[in-house]
Enzyme design. Structure first.
Site, short mmCIF file in Angstrom:
data_model
loop_
_atom_site.label_atom_id
_atom_site.label_comp_id
_atom_site.label_asym_id
_atom_site.label_seq_id
_atom_site.Cartn_x
_atom_site.Cartn_y
_atom_site.Cartn_z
N LYS A 164 0.84 -1.20 0.00
CA LYS A 164 0.00 0.00 0.00
C LYS A 164 0.87 1.25 0.00
O LYS A 164 0.79 2.10 0.88
CB LYS A 164 -0.94 -0.03 1.22
CG LYS A 164 -1.98 -1.13 1.12
CD LYS A 164 -2.86 -0.90 -0.09
CE LYS A 164 -3.37 -2.19 -0.69
NZ LYS A 164 -3.93 -2.00 -2.04
N ASP A 227 -8.29 0.06 -5.28
CA ASP A 227 -7.08 0.68 -5.79
C ASP A 227 -7.37 1.65 -6.93
O ASP A 227 -6.90 2.79 -6.92
CB ASP A 227 -6.15 -0.43 -6.29
CG ASP A 227 -4.78 0.08 -6.58
OD1 ASP A 227 -4.42 0.15 -7.77
OD2 ASP A 227 -4.07 0.44 -5.63
N GLU A 231 -7.06 5.80 -6.43
CA GLU A 231 -6.13 6.69 -7.12
C GLU A 231 -6.86 7.80 -7.88
O GLU A 231 -6.29 8.85 -8.17
CB GLU A 231 -5.20 5.92 -8.06
CG GLU A 231 -5.83 5.34 -9.29
CD GLU A 231 -4.95 4.31 -10.01
OE1 GLU A 231 -3.90 3.91 -9.46
OE2 GLU A 231 -5.33 3.90 -11.12
#
Lengths: 488, 488
Positions: A164, A227, A231
């Site tokens: 991470k 994820d 982002e």
């Protein structure tokens, strides 16, 4: 088998239940050969930021065992020289063509760029030896296979270990881990296919060898969604939108450029990130005096709704495959028209002047700006709540929405600038940030900030105060040592 | 049959070739019964802006013939009272349930909202009588069928007649046409399916009866693409992004709010729109003095590239079906979370004050702002060039990129405000504007305006000067009379 016969999995309390985690540490390295039974060679394919960090961590952790780590590169790769400079060489058999290294490895860790994976996964799959395990650090390939009607090759374990944080921090904090046991970047792990019953041990061994302070369990799909959404939201896209919108707001209110930059970008990457990293989200508000808390409250409650709306939209589109299709279309288009750079906008020309104002050690000093903090914390909380509503494990929620930001990404943005990140991170992230950053920016300018004139919404504040995320963050904090997150 | 035995199609010169057009006018109304042979009843399904305009125009144009026009509404529709107020009643058989009206009509003009079409087209198709022609004014249903694997019912003609303007202007300019022959809104027509050989005549008759000054030929797919892309770009989405970004720019440069509003929003909807409508795109630049032209040139050449990049991205996503998927996802999400309104941002609170500055007749006075003009004309030209590269007919390009904006949409934005439009037009357009407006806004703020400091790119300016669009616009101008586009 979903349990480990080698590592001592633990149960961690999380809001609403428990999760399975593995606490890492160098004292576990002697267990690696047993957990990696049947693995004589690990092939790390790719020498990008993750590739070069993971290859080195794995090699160091497995030093003295019979397990070798080799790096596989595409023909003509520009990375060969750097790999050799780090001790991966053709001569000792630890550097080679990606398909040859694949064919020779029992655990193949695929760390090439998403576009390359999309284009070449079939030939990589075809090169695998029987019994080899496929390792991914990103759920992208799953999304791609679904969107294109493909699948993983049967007969091979498919695991994910996803640090991470950025590749550089995976290596840097591992090196700190020589002194502070347990320093590192947390990882998630997932077992997507396990025909031989060894996938869990191999995944956990990989994560331990990377130096993950703790490893939490997820699924490849959940990892992919959190994820790719993350982002586009609070990890990068929304940060860009937030700082641009705040910069303009402060300038319009009369601040000169350097002050506006300090109150927006510097404050988020500096005092706000540091406060959250050390003491959690509520501590940001608690660090303010009474009038600061009032400003925070109004900014928070005005921002939360618009932020949540956009995160929900991003999530729907990533889950539906729509966002992936746009990435594929962009890749095609960018073949002929390169991506423009956002680092030329007025605020970024001030970064040098703003950096000069930092204290001589570069530590983030100065007080938290209450308006900036309310906006940022609201955005972070909106993402947390959306992930919680969609059923993500709490470890994943806090790592993907808070810890990765404050411990890895924001420190990098402090050292290099948000614009640098938006112009230089993974292609998929760059495209996502360009697509969604503007949505946060304009929604905040046009809907949130005008609403911040009004009194704060007490119900939203109460929901913040009692949000399960604080407990989950505290649990996560117990599992990792304080490390120096400043980037030299 | 792709030609008409009734109407005199003409060949119009366009850049690179010719196009087939039909010049309209009230003198053609006596030909309508022959062109509509076999059509005893036209059913207009829907009483939204297009429905109520088209139903009335058709009825007026067919007055005195045996062809009746009936309006079909969904059960419980809130529009029944208004339809009756306009003379469509159950008593005389010109108002009824949508499926009953469908079953009874020989030409069924579907003017319900996109979401309703998506949800209910199958039952509408099932209700059609043999030989009935399906009429659309929007290519959306084609995109939807493709995305969902559906199709039009075999055995029925499928035609489109798409007025290049809002429903209100379709009616308003038709009424002006009683005095100025040929006043109206241009339309495109397409024949998508023609099992009985009468589709072309029925489509052209429909367009003539709507009062279209001229009707140009396209395909349903081309119409769909240009329309959906256009509303996300220079027709609505980009306009919003442009005015917000210019407003901020002028405020940061020191203008008070009302001046910034005037230089951005008022200038585009006023002098710039009027100049383009009367005299074309180059006239905007020619109306400036030497120093104004320099500002225009630098703004134009800085904006063109970023604008083109975004239009290309929009186009790819609409063509690929990705944009449509996001619309469908948004519809689902908006079931529980209504769309936020953008009319609350600071600039819109100034609109009353800015309106007060207009002259007493509300005519757009005052000079063209050179920077605003360069940005706007560059955006318009970028869309023109992208459509040209993708092979759209020139009539469609100029109508969808220039004429519809300056003759229909911008005058409405002048009367009501850009924000009003973004908050109140068709659902698909609202969603598209919210998605893409921010992309134009932020790209202009972060990439284009900083680049406008630099000298203008002479090659881009030469390309503007010699752009085929000027010839195509001039041809189109010959085909329509000057009308009063101001909205009361």
């Amino acid at each position: 088998m979903t349990t480990s016969t080698v590592f001592a999995l633990e149960t961690m309390d999380v809001p609403g239940g428990t999760e399975t985690i593995l606490r890492g540490g160098r004292h576990l390295f002697p267990l690696l050969p047993r957990a990696l039974a049947g693995v004589r060679r690990i092939g790390v394919v790719g020498w990008g930021p993750q590739g070069r960090a993971q290859a080195r961590n794995l090699r160091d952790s497995l030093a003295g065992t019979d397990i070798t780590v080799a790096v596989g590169l595409r023909p003509g790769s520009a990375s060969a020289a750097d790999a050799r400079a780090h001790g991966f060489t053709e001569e000792d058999g630890t550097l080679g063509d990606w398909l040859a290294v694949t064919a020779d490895s029992d655990l193949v860790v695929l760390l090439i760029a998403d576009a390359a994976l999309a284009a070449h996964h079939r030939k990589i799959f075809a090169a695998l030896k029987p019994g080899a395990t496929i390792g991914l650090s990103h759920g992208f390939l799953l999304g791609h296979l679904r969107e294109t009607g493909g699948d993983f090759p049967p007969g091979h374990g498919v695991v994910a270990v996803c640090p991470k944080g950025m590749g550089d921090s995976v290596r840097r904090l591992y090196e700190q881990g020589a002194e502070i046991n347990g320093a590192g970047i947390n990882s998630s792990y997932a077992v997507h296919a396990d025909p031989d019953g060894n996938a869990t041990d191999r995944a956990l061994a990989w994560s331990v060898a990377l130096g993950s302070p703790y490893t939490f369990r997820t699924t490849l799909e959940s990892e992919y969604l959190s994820d790719i959404v993350g982002e586009r939201a609070v990890l990068l896209g929304a940060v860009h939108g937030i700082v641009e919108s705040l910069y303009t707001r402060y300038r319009l209110a009369g601040d000169d450029g350097t002050t506006a930059y300090a109150r927006s970008c510097e404050n988020i990457t500096g005092p706000i990130a540091r406060t959250i990293s050390r003491a959690g989200l509520r501590a940001v508000r608690e660090s303010l005096d009474a009038s600061g808390r009032d400003v925070f409250d109004r900014a928070y409650t005005a921002t939360y709704g618009p932020a949540r709306e956009i995160v929900a939209e991003i999530y729907d589109e990533v889950a539906d495959g729509t966002e992936l299709r746009s990435v594929i279309l962009a890749e095609r288009r960018l073949g002929t028209r390169p991506m423009s750079r956002i680092g030329g906008s007025p605020m970024w020309s001030l970064s040098d002047r703003a950096h000069a104002r930092r204290d001589e050690r570069g530590l983030p000093g100065g007080p938290v700006d209450p308006f900036t903090a309310g906006v940022f914390v609201a955005t972070m909380t909106a993402q947390v709540d959306e992930f919680a509503e969609r059923g993500h494990p709490w470890s994943e929620i806090v790592n993907e929405s808070v810890i990765e930001a404050v411990d890895s990404l924001l420190p990098y943005m402090r050292a290099r600038d948000v614009a640098y990140m938006v112009d230089n991170c993974s292609r998929t992230a760059r495209l996502g940030a360009r697509r969604w950053g503007p949505r946060f920016q304009t929604a905040y300018e046009q809907i949130a900030y005008p609403a911040a004139e009004h009194p704060a919404d007490r119900a939203l504040l109460a929901a913040f105060d009692t949000n399960p995320v604080h407990e989950a963050l505290a649990s996560a904090a117990k599992l990792r040592p304080a490390v120096d997150i400043s980037v030299g």
